[in-house]
Design a protein around this motif. Structure first.
Motif, PDB file in Angstrom:
ATOM      1  N   THR A  27       0.823  -1.212   0.000  1.00  0.00           N
ATOM      2  CA  THR A  27       0.000   0.000   0.000  1.00  0.00           C
ATOM      3  C   THR A  27       0.855   1.258   0.000  1.00  0.00           C
ATOM      4  O   THR A  27       2.031   1.252   0.385  1.00  0.00           O
ATOM      5  N   SER A  28       0.230   2.342  -0.431  1.00  0.00           N
ATOM      6  CA  SER A  28       0.830   3.678  -0.348  1.00  0.00           C
ATOM      7  C   SER A  28      -0.172   4.608   0.317  1.00  0.00           C
ATOM      8  O   SER A  28      -1.394   4.439   0.152  1.00  0.00           O
ATOM      9  N   VAL A  29       0.341   5.582   1.072  1.00  0.00           N
ATOM     10  CA  VAL A  29      -0.517   6.534   1.779  1.00  0.00           C
ATOM     11  C   VAL A  29      -0.102   7.953   1.369  1.00  0.00           C
ATOM     12  O   VAL A  29       1.086   8.296   1.388  1.00  0.00           O
ATOM     13  N   TYR A  30      -1.127   8.765   0.990  1.00  0.00           N
ATOM     14  CA  TYR A  30      -0.863  10.117   0.515  1.00  0.00           C
ATOM     15  C   TYR A  30      -1.685  11.134   1.308  1.00  0.00           C
ATOM     16  O   TYR A  30      -2.800  10.843   1.756  1.00  0.00           O
ATOM     17  N   ARG A  31      -1.124  12.291   1.444  1.00  0.00           N
ATOM     18  CA  ARG A  31      -1.889  13.436   1.945  1.00  0.00           C
ATOM     19  C   ARG A  31      -2.429  14.161   0.720  1.00  0.00           C
ATOM     20  O   ARG A  31      -1.724  14.336  -0.282  1.00  0.00           O
ATOM     21  N   ALA A  32      -3.711  14.579   0.773  1.00  0.00           N
ATOM     22  CA  ALA A  32      -4.339  15.172  -0.417  1.00  0.00           C
ATOM     23  C   ALA A  32      -5.395  16.181  -0.005  1.00  0.00           C
ATOM     24  O   ALA A  32      -5.738  16.319   1.181  1.00  0.00           O
ATOM     25  N   LEU A  33      -5.917  16.884  -1.021  1.00  0.00           N
ATOM     26  CA  LEU A  33      -6.999  17.853  -0.829  1.00  0.00           C
ATOM     27  C   LEU A  33      -8.211  17.370  -1.603  1.00  0.00           C
ATOM     28  O   LEU A  33      -8.130  17.086  -2.796  1.00  0.00           O
TER      29      LEU A  33
END
Length: 1004
Positions: A27-33
């Protein structure tokens, strides 16, 4: 951990990614809007464009478990959406970062770590109240707000909704969780189930790391790390860092106790001690020693899984493994009543196996399916293959090479019995057909070679065969071979059986006595019931009280259970379930009214008691369990759904209460697929693996079976068999012929339709042939006899061909198993109904071979020549030298007109009479070789003449090779050299054809 910088970011519709927070294997985890509502969010996505079922299941699990979970400190996801490249888990972003990343940015004081631990204690208490086990507590799964220091728990991908789970033995690569933080019971190599206390261990490792800056155990080798969790004590924290208060060190080590019984028993007890530590540290700058766990009480029954009163037996077991680790092979049998704890004692060998990097495999014979050959051995090797498949590609390739080298060109022989083996070694060429004892010898030899591959100094092998009292004859023969004849070292075979269910003439006892007579050294441990003192200690440990306080209750328990551990644990759980034992939250103690208990009509029969527990479940659940009990101790959801004639989702729903009660156990995490089906997950996945369950204990299966009315049992089996047969005929679903036939045979007396009786007789023939091919002669005979019974006395008139096949196979099976009296009886019966001599040849062959095996050489020869004469082959016992030489010269003349290419190019024929004659002639070669060798040339010449007249048939073409090999042994025959050349040419021309059968017979 610092943010991972990757570019470019993936495009996810509706979101603008600003930062990569984490990239793992899956998995990958991103901060986003979020572009729709202009709020910050965190997105979690799967990295693979083609994720496995397991990855998708875990991804959905973390959403479904937490979407409505009302626990402060658990991150509740906003949604689970479908992205272009797969599912997207959307969570709110309040600015928190992982605790792992936070501690890399700044040092954590002891006071802050205790504050973090206090918040985690509250979170774990909430999870416990909702019967959720997280199973992956570690700094990377903990979020902390940099300013407020509020802690949150994330990633419920492998979390469980069951109050207790049994971790199956798997390779380290397949284990759920993170190895560095894994509790001993999560490894599957400890004699324990796992419950909410497994999260206390993960918390302990996390606190250890936060306080000392390092993990308690570190190793690049997975098995070494697992062994550390199982057996090695971590260095005290104050020994690593003297600045850590000794009391905090003791608290963390209590969380990390190897046995769950020695850890905290409740999050509230942990919280109480943490509060004292933090208060003292803040007020005085130091923490004084105090007794840990003073307020550590638990409001649920947690029966200890440690062994009571078995120290001597466990030592015997471990000593045996130590000797095996030095290169020996040993057999150790554990005897005792059902529920006495045989399996629990055997499982104590897991720790030293892990230390030696060995393999533990197990199989179990089933009380209601005793006609399935090698069932426990097959289960054992399936578990081994499952462990191997979890290893690296390099290791898997090495195993493949070793197995193929050991099995040679005969790998398909074992694949036919253990289909999963093909996952390791790939598709195999069809193995040459062999007959009789030669086939048995080959099978045993190959299985012995396979076991040798896994029994080495680098990794000893322990094979556990449970419930040997229900073993089939083929399995007992194989066990005898492994321990007496096979040259295998580094092998420990453990067998468990109920000594009260066997008798001197029982097949198991006969096999054991035979081993004794042949000088095989083995040990036999007999487990006695637990003493009243042991039972009292178990009750005291369960209720967390002193032993003198538990004595009155334990006396009642002992009186009812007579020291049987399984009955004792179930009895205690039943008393609590019926509110006869209750928890007083104000006092923190368990209470029971002994006067009321003594007035209850509590049965002292364990099956009756378990029946009562099952009857507390819903009617739907009981019905599913009845059918499951008929299928076996272990059963697949798809098969159960087919028999129930309902969807898998519906059946899984009905099974759920039994899962929660711990009466059945899942074999893997795949069972989670069928829970929270109503959740709007926007994630479409379908299971591509078998979802398998097993009963907690034989007594539970027996109790479920007992729910069926006695007059209905056969009808149940008949209905199950009919549904399985329909599914087998109409779909591609792989249903064992044995499962179908065993069920149908139970209810054969209810089958009146002649077509259905014939159909079942045909199926019994198929099952008998398959069992015969697997060298399971007793089971084969049982199927064939059932087929004959189904046709009744009119079978020869109405179903001549089928009757002939059934009797022919049955005579052959009895010959192969050495029951010569049965050969005589059955062959006589069959021959009364056979008027065509060629039809009778297979029966005569078995009869003649039976005479040979008993040393009746003259009788066999005379009968063989009599049958041959009836078939037009004139060979006399009194043939003189001149007649033999004349026949040889005629054959030699025919040979001289042929080339090797002529032999190789002979047309094929499938004339059944020709095949039978050749089989009989081949049998007569063996007779003549031993008792009348002067007739050998005559018989061989007849064989060769027939081949030249009728052409080549696949099953008998090896007669060329046989002729050549035998003829080469008689120097006076000038054609010997040419015959040998013919044999070699044929073997080169058809290297994989079944015609090699006779040649291989000679070789083996």
């Amino acid at each position: 951990m610092a943010p991972v910088v990757t570019a470019p970011f993936p495009e996810i519709h509706g979101y603008q990614i600003t930062e990569c927070l984490y990239e793992g294997h899956h998995t990958s985890v991103y901060r986003a809007l979020s572009q729709a509502c202009q709020r910050p969010v965190v997105l979690k996505v799967l990295r693979s464009q083609h994720p496995t079922f397991r990855e998708l299941l875990q991804f959905r699990n973390q959403y479904t478990l937490t979407q409505n979970l009302p626990i402060p400190g658990v991150v509740v996801p906003l949604s689970l959406e479908s992205g272009e490249n797969g599912p997207v888990l959307v969570m709110g972003d309040d600015g928190s970062i992982s605790l792992q990343r936070y501690r890399e940015q700044q040092a954590l004081s002891c006071a802050l770590i205790l504050e973090i631990a206090l918040q985690l204690a509250d979170i774990l208490y909430g999870l416990c109240q909702h019967h959720i086990i997280h199973k992956d507590i570690k700094p990377a799964n903990l979020l902390i707000h940099p300013q407020t220091h509020q802690v949150q728990l994330i990633d419920f991908s492998i979390a469980s909704l069951l109050p207790k789970e049994q971790q199956e033995l798997q390779s380290p690569g397949d284990l759920e969780g993170t190895l560095a933080y894994l509790s001993p019971e999560q490894t599957g190599r400890m004699n324990r189930g796992l419950d909410y206390r497994t999260d206390f261990y993960g918390l302990g490792v996390t606190l250890y790391e936060l306080l000392t800056g390092g993990l308690p155990f570190e190793s690049d080798d997975a098995m070494t790390l697992i062994h550390c969790h199982l057996a090695q004590r971590p260095q005290p924290l104050d020994g690593v860092n003297p600045q850590i208060p000794a009391q905090v060190s003791r608290l963390v080590l209590k969380l990390m106790a190897k046995n769950a019984e020695d850890r905290y028993q409740s999050a509230l007890g942990l919280k109480h001690d943490l509060e004292i530590c933090l208060a003292q540290l803040q007020a005085q700058g130091e923490i004084y020693e105090f007794e840990l766990g003073q307020k550590d009480s638990c409001d649920r029954i947690l029966i200890p899984e440690k062994l009571y009163g078995r120290e001597a037996e466990v030592k015997t077991l471990l000593d045996a493994f130590d000797r095996v680790s030095q290169g020996r092979s040993e057999l150790l049998l554990v005897a005792g009543f059902s529920g006495i704890g045989k399996t629990a004692v055997v499982n104590e060998v897991h720790k030293p196996i892990t230390r030696q990097k060995g393999y533990f495999i197990k199989g179990k014979f089933d009380q209601f399916n005793r006609n399935i050959p090698f069932s426990a051995f097959v289960q054992a090797f399936r578990s081994l293959i499952g462990q191997l498949l979890g290893e690296s590609d390099t290791a898997l390739a090495d195993w493949k090479a070793e197995i193929l080298e050991a099995l040679g060109e005969s790998g398909q022989v074992l694949v036919d019995v253990i289909p999963e083996l093909e996952l390791i070694i790939g598709p195999q060429a069809a193995a040459p057909e062999l007959s009789g004892s030669v086939a048995q010898s080959r099978f045993n030899r190959l299985l012995g070679k396979l076991i040798q591959v896994f029994s080495t100094q680098e990794h000893p092998l322990v094979m556990f065969l449970d419930d040997l009292q229900w073993a089939d004859s083929a399995s007992l023969s194989l066990l005898h071979l492994l321990m007496h004849e096979a040259e295998i070292g580094y092998l420990l075979v453990l067998g468990a059986y109920r000594d009260n269910e066997v008798f001197p003439a029982h097949p198991l006892m006969l096999a054991v006595n035979e081993l004794k007579q042949q000088g095989m050294s083995f040990q036999n441990l007999t487990l006695a019931p637990l003493s009243q003192r042991d039972i009292n200690q178990l009750v005291a440990d369960t209720l967390l009280c002193e032993s003198d306080i538990s004595l009155p209750l334990s006396e009642l328990v002992y009186h009812k259970t007579q020291g049987n551990p399984f009955f004792t644990t179930q009895f205690l759980q039943g008393l609590m379930a019926d509110d006869h034992i209750t928890f007083d939250s104000e006092s923190g103690y368990w209470q029971c009214d002994l006067t009321q208990l003594n007035q209850l009509a509590l049965t002292d029969d364990v099956v009756a008691f378990m029946v009562k527990r099952l009857q507390n479940l819903s009617e739907a659940t009981q019905e599913v369990l009845k059918i499951a009990a008929c299928i076996g101790n272990q059963f697949e959801l798809d098969t159960l759904a087919i028999v129930c004639e309902r969807t898998s989702e519906q059946v899984a729903t009905d099974l759920w209460p039994a899962l929660q009660a711990g009466l059945i156990l899942p074999q893997s995490e795949a069972y989670k697929f069928f829970h929270h089906q109503d959740a709007d997950t926007a994630l479409e996945i379908k299971p591509n693996i078998a979802i398998t369950y097993h009963f907690l204990h034989d007594r539970v299966q027996q109790a479920a079976y007992a729910l069926i009315l006695e007059e209905e049992i056969k009808k149940y089996h008949l209905r199950i068999g009919q549904i399985l047969l329909k599914q087998r005929l109409e779909t591609e679903y792989d249903i064992s012929i044995f499962s179908v036939v065993n069920s149908l045979n139970h209810g054969m007396n209810f089958i009146d339709d002649l077509f259905q009786r014939k159909q079942l007789a045909q199926l019994n023939l198929e099952a008998g042939q398959k069992a015969k091919a697997a060298i399971a002669y007793t089971e084969a005979a049982s199927y064939l006899e059932s087929g004959i019974e189904l046709l009744q006395h009119q079978g020869w008139k109405t179903e001549y061909a089928l009757s002939l096949s059934l009797y022919s196979e049955l005579v052959d099976v009895h010959y192969l198993s050495g029951d010569f009296e049965a050969v005589e009886t059955i062959s006589s019966t069959a021959l009364e109904h056979i008027s065509i001599i060629s039809d009778a040849v297979p029966i005569y062959i078995a009869k003649i071979a039976s005479d040979q095996a008993q040393g009746k050489m003259t009788v066999g020869l005379e009968l063989g020549f009599k049958v041959l004469n009836s078939l037009g082959i004139q060979i006399s016992m009194d043939s003189n030298h001149e007649a033999i030489q004349e026949k040889f010269r005629q054959t030699q003349s025919e040979l001289q007109t042929r080339t090797i290419d002529d032999f190789v190019g002979l047309p094929q024929t499938n004339n059944p009479q020709f095949l039978r004659i050749q089989d009989l002639l081949t049998l007569m070669v063996g007779y003549a070789y031993k008792s009348k060798p002067e007739l050998l040339p005559l018989i061989i010449c007849e064989q060769l003449s027939l081949l030249l007249q009728h052409g080549n048939i696949p099953a008998s073409a090896s007669i060329y090779a046989l002729y050549g090999m035998l003829a080469c042994g008689f120097q006076e025959f000038e054609s010997g050299c040419f015959a040998g050349e013919v044999a070699l040419a044929l073997m080169e021309a058809f290297p994989a054809k079944p015609f090699e059968m006779r040649v291989r017979n000679l070789i083996y």
